[in-house]
Design a protein around this motif. Structure first.
Motif, PDB file in Angstrom:
ATOM      1  N   GLY A 192      73.038  39.129  17.546  1.00 52.84           N
ATOM      2  CA  GLY A 192      74.117  39.089  16.569  1.00 52.84           C
ATOM      3  C   GLY A 192      73.685  38.977  15.123  1.00 52.84           C
ATOM      4  N   ILE A 193      72.385  39.042  14.844  1.00 55.05           N
ATOM      5  CA  ILE A 193      71.917  38.989  13.466  1.00 55.05           C
ATOM      6  C   ILE A 193      70.987  40.169  13.182  1.00 55.05           C
ATOM      7  CG2 ILE A 193      72.069  36.463  13.446  1.00 55.05           C
ATOM      8  CD1 ILE A 193      68.949  36.478  13.288  1.00 55.05           C
ATOM      9  N   GLY A 194      70.749  40.414  11.892  1.00 57.25           N
ATOM     10  CA  GLY A 194      69.822  41.454  11.472  1.00 57.25           C
ATOM     11  C   GLY A 194      68.651  40.852  10.721  1.00 57.25           C
ATOM     12  N   LEU A 195      67.465  41.389  10.982  1.00 55.60           N
ATOM     13  CA  LEU A 195      66.256  41.002  10.256  1.00 55.60           C
ATOM     14  C   LEU A 195      65.637  42.263   9.661  1.00 55.60           C
ATOM     15  CD1 LEU A 195      66.157  39.493  13.364  1.00 55.60           C
ATOM     16  CD2 LEU A 195      64.575  38.040  12.061  1.00 55.60           C
ATOM     17  N   TYR A 196      64.989  42.107   8.511  1.00 54.94           N
ATOM     18  CA  TYR A 196      64.315  43.249   7.882  1.00 54.94           C
ATOM     19  C   TYR A 196      62.905  42.829   7.498  1.00 54.94           C
ATOM     20  CZ  TYR A 196      63.683  47.561   5.254  1.00 54.94           C
ATOM     21  OH  TYR A 196      63.242  48.783   4.826  1.00 54.94           O
ATOM     22  N   VAL A 215      68.045  37.759   7.734  1.00 51.01           N
ATOM     23  CA  VAL A 215      66.694  37.263   7.447  1.00 51.01           C
ATOM     24  C   VAL A 215      65.853  38.415   6.900  1.00 51.01           C
ATOM     25  CG1 VAL A 215      64.617  36.191   8.397  1.00 51.01           C
ATOM     26  CG2 VAL A 215      66.873  35.539   9.271  1.00 51.01           C
ATOM     27  N   PHE A 216      65.265  38.197   5.737  1.00 52.54           N
ATOM     28  CA  PHE A 216      64.391  39.181   5.103  1.00 52.54           C
ATOM     29  C   PHE A 216      62.966  38.662   5.162  1.00 52.54           C
ATOM     30  CE2 PHE A 216      63.193  41.064   0.671  1.00 52.54           C
ATOM     31  CZ  PHE A 216      62.410  42.033   1.278  1.00 52.54           C
ATOM     32  N   LEU A 217      62.123  39.294   5.983  1.00 50.28           N
ATOM     33  CA  LEU A 217      60.704  38.965   6.082  1.00 50.28           C
ATOM     34  C   LEU A 217      59.991  39.763   4.999  1.00 50.28           C
ATOM     35  CD1 LEU A 217      60.452  39.232   9.985  1.00 50.28           C
ATOM     36  CD2 LEU A 217      60.849  37.160   8.626  1.00 50.28           C
ATOM     37  N   ALA A 218      59.749  39.124   3.873  1.00 54.41           N
ATOM     38  CA  ALA A 218      59.426  39.818   2.629  1.00 54.41           C
ATOM     39  C   ALA A 218      57.951  39.708   2.280  1.00 54.41           C
ATOM     40  CB  ALA A 218      60.268  39.244   1.481  1.00 54.41           C
ATOM     41  N   GLY A 219      57.247  40.835   2.329  1.00 58.82           N
ATOM     42  CA  GLY A 219      55.883  40.856   1.819  1.00 58.82           C
ATOM     43  C   GLY A 219      55.882  40.544   0.329  1.00 58.82           C
ATOM     44  N   VAL A 220      55.135  39.530  -0.081  1.00 58.58           N
ATOM     45  CA  VAL A 220      55.177  39.121  -1.490  1.00 58.58           C
ATOM     46  C   VAL A 220      53.895  39.445  -2.244  1.00 58.58           C
ATOM     47  CG1 VAL A 220      56.891  37.317  -1.088  1.00 58.58           C
ATOM     48  CG2 VAL A 220      54.453  36.744  -0.938  1.00 58.58           C
ATOM     49  N   ALA A 221      52.803  39.780  -1.550  1.00 58.81           N
ATOM     50  CA  ALA A 221      51.597  40.189  -2.263  1.00 58.81           C
ATOM     51  C   ALA A 221      51.858  41.551  -2.904  1.00 58.81           C
ATOM     52  CB  ALA A 221      50.412  40.271  -1.302  1.00 58.81           C
TER      53      ALA A 221
END
Length: 300
Positions: A192-196, A215-221
């Motif tokens: 029931g949720i979305g992740l990217y 949920v945003f799995l965000a590359g920060v480098a």
């Protein structure tokens, strides 16, 4: 500019922010951009990389292949694995993908460069060259690959190790031969949720569109060399939680004290996000070597 000491201080504060996932959904951080998502006893891996090539192997062009003992220890799954998902084929994203797919009898999903890498390992039948935006049903997960871009880390002008992975034999696979290949963001819908998942801090604005996630799995480098990165991506994803990733030093072995990518400025992420999105919170996950599963499964 934040210092390493600021990053060290910020990390436990970010780790204390809960993700508030649906019951039964687990998200484990393997380090760098690697994750294992598990729901209803089924898992998918994203960019699994636990073998940890030392810096000297890059500088001296030494062989870089999966380390089975590290995969045993840090890339285990509690049940079936429905797929191994790879956003691009730099060594710190794709090196362990063939061994992970072999271990679990799973398919590896990604670019033509990933399919070429799989063939060099004798696993061509396990490779799926993905079609952009097409949904792939992998157990309880629905996965889509979104055309994206890699940040221009070389003085803001060039993508490191750009181009297609073309090495034609395993013994030629030094870190530098793991070329980037096509870059994809990965959207996953489950429970029931979305992740990217964004493995590198850049994007193709037109391809991403506007489809909110939780949920945003965000590359920060590399975000510092991408113009207006947060301003461009956060309104499109509108996440409830931003999870920074790819901030740990990918040359340092798992099982040793966690250190940081040079000038990653992890401590600045919360302020950067809040300047664009008042609703999104920033939460960091504890890396797998500090909270890992002990069991491993051998490849047959």
């Amino acid at each position: 500019m934040f210092t390493v000491a600021d990053d060290v201080q910020a990390l436990p504060e970010l780790e204390a922010v809960p993700l508030e996932l649906p019951p039964g959904l687990e998200v484990s951080w393997l380090g760098v951009s690697g994750y294992r998502l598990t729901y209803e006893g089924v898992s998918v891996f994203i960019d699994p990389y636990v073998s940890r090539v030392p810096l000297r192997s890059l500088l001296l062009r030494r062989l870089a292949l999966p380390e089975e003992s590290m995969i045993d220890r840090y890339a285990s799954a509690p049940g079936a694995v429905a797929g191994v998902l790879v956003g691009h084929t730099h060594f710190d994203h794709a090196l362990d993908a063939p061994a992970s797919a072999c271990r679990y009898g799973a398919r590896a999903y990604g670019s033509p460069s990933l399919a070429h890498l799989m063939r060099q390992h004798g696993l061509g039948e396990h490779a799926v060259e993905v079609v952009a935006h097409q949904p792939y049903e992998l157990g309880p997960f629905v996965v889509r690959f979104v055309p994206s871009r890699h940040s221009k880390l070389l003085f803001g002008r060039r993508v490191p190790m750009d181009g297609e992975l073309t090495c034609d034999h395993l013994h030629g696979l030094s870190p530098g031969t793991y070329r980037c290949g096509a870059v994809r963001g990965i959207r996953i819908d489950v429970a029931g949720i979305g992740l990217y998942h964004q493995g590198s801090a850049n994007l193709d604005d037109a391809e991403l569109g506007s489809e909110p996630v939780d949920v945003f799995l965000a590359g920060v480098a590399g975000r510092s060399v991408t113009p207006r990165y947060w301003e461009r991506i956060l309104p499109k994803l509108d996440p409830r939680i931003v999870v920074p990733t790819h901030y740990d030093n990918f040359f340092s072995p798992l099982g040793q004290p966690q250190d940081f990518v040079r000038r990653v400025n992890l401590a600045a992420v919360s302020g950067e996000v809040s300047a664009v999105s008042r609703d999104a919170q920033v939460s960091a996950l504890i890396r797998i070597d500090n909270d890992h599963l002990a069991a491993g499964i051998s490849c047959k």
